[in-house]
Design an enzyme around this catalytic site. Structure first.
Site, PDB file in Angstrom:
ATOM      1  N   ARG A 251      16.706   4.754  23.685  1.00  0.00           N
ATOM      2  CA  ARG A 251      18.071   4.443  23.069  1.00  0.00           C
ATOM      3  C   ARG A 251      18.568   3.575  22.311  1.00  0.00           C
ATOM      4  O   ARG A 251      19.482   3.489  21.166  1.00  0.00           O
ATOM      5  CB  ARG A 251      19.537   4.936  23.513  1.00  0.00           C
ATOM      6  CG  ARG A 251      19.114   6.811  24.146  1.00  0.00           C
ATOM      7  CD  ARG A 251      20.748   7.471  24.546  1.00  0.00           C
ATOM      8  NE  ARG A 251      21.053   7.011  25.277  1.00  0.00           N
ATOM      9  CZ  ARG A 251      22.366   7.345  25.826  1.00  0.00           C
ATOM     10  NH1 ARG A 251      23.043   8.240  25.992  1.00  0.00           N
ATOM     11  NH2 ARG A 251      23.455   6.712  26.415  1.00  0.00           N
ATOM     12  N   ASP A 252      17.677   2.584  22.243  1.00  0.00           N
ATOM     13  CA  ASP A 252      18.206   1.663  21.440  1.00  0.00           C
ATOM     14  C   ASP A 252      16.689   0.464  20.648  1.00  0.00           C
ATOM     15  O   ASP A 252      16.884  -0.548  21.336  1.00  0.00           O
ATOM     16  CB  ASP A 252      18.542   0.053  22.875  1.00  0.00           C
ATOM     17  CG  ASP A 252      20.012  -0.645  21.290  1.00  0.00           C
ATOM     18  OD1 ASP A 252      20.390  -0.697  19.788  1.00  0.00           O
ATOM     19  OD2 ASP A 252      20.206  -1.933  21.426  1.00  0.00           O
ATOM     20  N   LEU A 253      15.689   0.806  20.997  1.00  0.00           N
ATOM     21  CA  LEU A 253      14.162   0.621  20.619  1.00  0.00           C
ATOM     22  C   LEU A 253      14.352  -0.163  18.925  1.00  0.00           C
ATOM     23  O   LEU A 253      14.676   0.399  18.160  1.00  0.00           O
ATOM     24  CB  LEU A 253      13.274   0.892  20.512  1.00  0.00           C
ATOM     25  CG  LEU A 253      12.743   1.565  21.690  1.00  0.00           C
ATOM     26  CD1 LEU A 253      11.874   2.345  21.764  1.00  0.00           C
ATOM     27  CD2 LEU A 253      12.311   0.344  22.828  1.00  0.00           C
ATOM     28  N   THR A 295      22.077   1.237  17.569  1.00  0.00           N
ATOM     29  CA  THR A 295      21.841   0.600  16.488  1.00  0.00           C
ATOM     30  C   THR A 295      21.411   0.741  15.439  1.00  0.00           C
ATOM     31  O   THR A 295      20.380   1.682  14.948  1.00  0.00           O
ATOM     32  CB  THR A 295      20.486  -0.989  16.437  1.00  0.00           C
ATOM     33  OG1 THR A 295      20.971  -0.882  18.193  1.00  0.00           O
ATOM     34  CG2 THR A 295      21.579  -1.345  15.354  1.00  0.00           C
TER      35      THR A 295
END
Length: 478
Positions: A251-253, A295
């Protein structure tokens, strides 16, 4: 029972024994058993194979000027001078580290023994449990990252420290990162060893991976060669596929969460926002509504609607955004506000890749376009499919960056943040409720007598950083 003869002189009280003179030396025993030693209290010892070195070790794997062994205000220390083979301390490669009695240094094929009766050089407050904090590696939104060495084994690790004044939300993300990371074993995943509660401080013990983030690489070099970008995204896709197979969506690559070493090896870090299959997501909802987690520059359309109702294809989209960033040096949708970025990910068409990236093979542009599809069903079904598609174009090659210089830049940012933090401490120490953050009760944790007493370790650590008291911490030029 034996008795003293009557002529024996009575025992004489000699008083306390004279203190032993301080000494610090490095010892080398050659092949003939000859003991060579250099006094470290008389000056710096330059070790290398060149003429003029204080300790000359002639061998192909010893650099002309290999390392320095010296005494500073804290005690004895060693500094590698950029040698190809590196300098090993108790079996671990080091750039700069304090030395203690009994430490063993390996320089090429030679072993040097440290003998010393000096005080432990570790500054007060630079220890967490059994770990000696060596250098500040950086700071994030809610934690501080240190390079550390285990006091007994000498093994190098990274320590992620949660400040003693934390909110429940901060701890939830911190605990999640450790919970997700522990047990994961993959070449493209940073290894997490354990989470520790010690004297009212929480920290995570991680593999120490000395690398640059993709964000730092692009900032340093601009857009990357497309073959190298393929290599990085292929590795990230393999790591993501492993996560998805374990029931985890990252969920935040993003570029800042993908680190690469000099040899081009990549690792995924930071699982603070990871989604675990089947978990209760009530803590992520406010007034019954899902929060947007991720992000904004790299978030998938479906994740902006409900961050709890997604699968691995959301990470595929994020990797597509990272791929675009590596190729162009710009986010996919450069907008000024989060809401504008979210709207663009949901509704706006992709920029014309053929015009922007004419050097890309047509099949590669198609792969990137599919990764960035708005409709989740139009994307590659798995991250493994992405890795397979990119394999033909992926070219592994060394990566050009100066890690000590990057470390210094990170430290400057962290130093600035520390100054801001330090300016708040007088009022915070007087009022534990400042900023509305208490010492949150954590299941299984033993409360300390007082919150202020529990913060002394943290205060000592940060104070020594601000004063530049560690040889492993870069100094700020004034």
């Amino acid at each position: 029972m034996a008795t003293l003869p009557s002529t024996a002189a009575p025992p004489v009280d000699l008083g306390p024994s004279a203190p032993e003179d301080p000494f610090g030396r490095v010892v080398f025993v050659d092949g003939q058993g000859t003991r060579l030693q250099r006094d470290l209290l008389r000056g710096t010892v330059l070790v290398g194979s060149a003429h003029g070195c204080n300790l000359r070790l002639r061998a192909a794997d010893v650099a002309a000027q290999h390392c320095l062994i010296f005494r500073d205000q804290r005690g004895l220390a060693v500094r590698d001078l950029g040698s190809a083979a590196g300098t090993l301390l108790n079996g671990q490669s080091v750039r700069e580290m304090w030395l203690r009695d009994g430490d063993r240094l390996q320089v090429g094929g030679f072993e040097l023994l440290v003998e010393s009766n000096l005080d432990d050089p570790a500054p007060v407050g630079w220890k967490l449990e059994d770990y000696l904090l060596v250098e500040l590696l950086g700071s994030g939104g809610m934690s501080w990252l240190f390079g550390a060495r285990h006091e007994t084994t000498g093994h190098k690790r990274a320590i992620k420290l949660l400040p003693s004044k934390y909110s429940q939300r901060m701890f939830d993300h911190f605990e999640r990162e450790a919970k997700v990371g522990i047990g994961l074993v993959h070449p493209q995943i940073i290894r997490t060893e354990r989470i520790v509660s010690w004297r009212r401080h929480w920290f995570i013990v991680l593999e120490l991976f000395e690398g640059a983030s993709l964000a730092e690489l692009v900032e340093l070099h601009g857009p990357l060669p497309w073959q190298l970008a393929c290599h990085f995204i292929r590795q990230a896709a393999l790591g993501a596929h492993y996560l998805h197979g374990a029931g985890i969506v990252h969920r935040d690559l993003k570029p800042g969460n993908l680190l690469v070493a000099y040899d081009g090896n990549l690792k995924i870090i930071d699982f603070g926002l990871a989604l675990l299959q089947g978990e209760d997501l009530s803590h992520e909802r406010v007034d019954g509504k899902s929060q947007i987690l991720g992000t904004a520059d790299y978030i998938s359309p479906e994740q902006t609607r409900d961050s709890g109702q997604i699968d691995g294809r959301a990470d595929v989209y994020s990797l597509g955004c990272v791929f675009y960033y590596l190729l162009t040096g710009q986010p996919l949708f450069s907008r000024s506000t989060v809401s504008e970025k979210v709207k663009a990910h949901r509704q706006e068409a992709l920029p014309p890749l053929g015009d922007l990236l004419p050097e890309l093979p047509a099949a590669l542009r198609e792969t990137l376009t599919s990764m960035l599809a708005k409709n989740v069903d139009d994307r590659p079904a798995t991250a493994q499919v992405v890795a397979e598609k990119l394999a033909a174009w992926s070219v592994r090659q060394p990566v050009d960056f100066d890690f000590p210089q990057l470390l210094r830049a990170r430290w400057v940012q962290a130093h600035r943040r520390l100054k801001e933090w330090a300016n708040r401490q007088q009022s915070v120490l007087l009022d534990d409720s400042a900023d509305g953050l208490g010492d949150s009760p954590i299941p299984g944790a033993t409360p300390a007598p007082s919150a202020n007493g529990g913060r002394l370790v943290e205060l000592a650590i940060f104070d020594s950083i601000l004063r530049g008291q560690s040889p492993g911490v870069p100094r700020i030029e004034t």
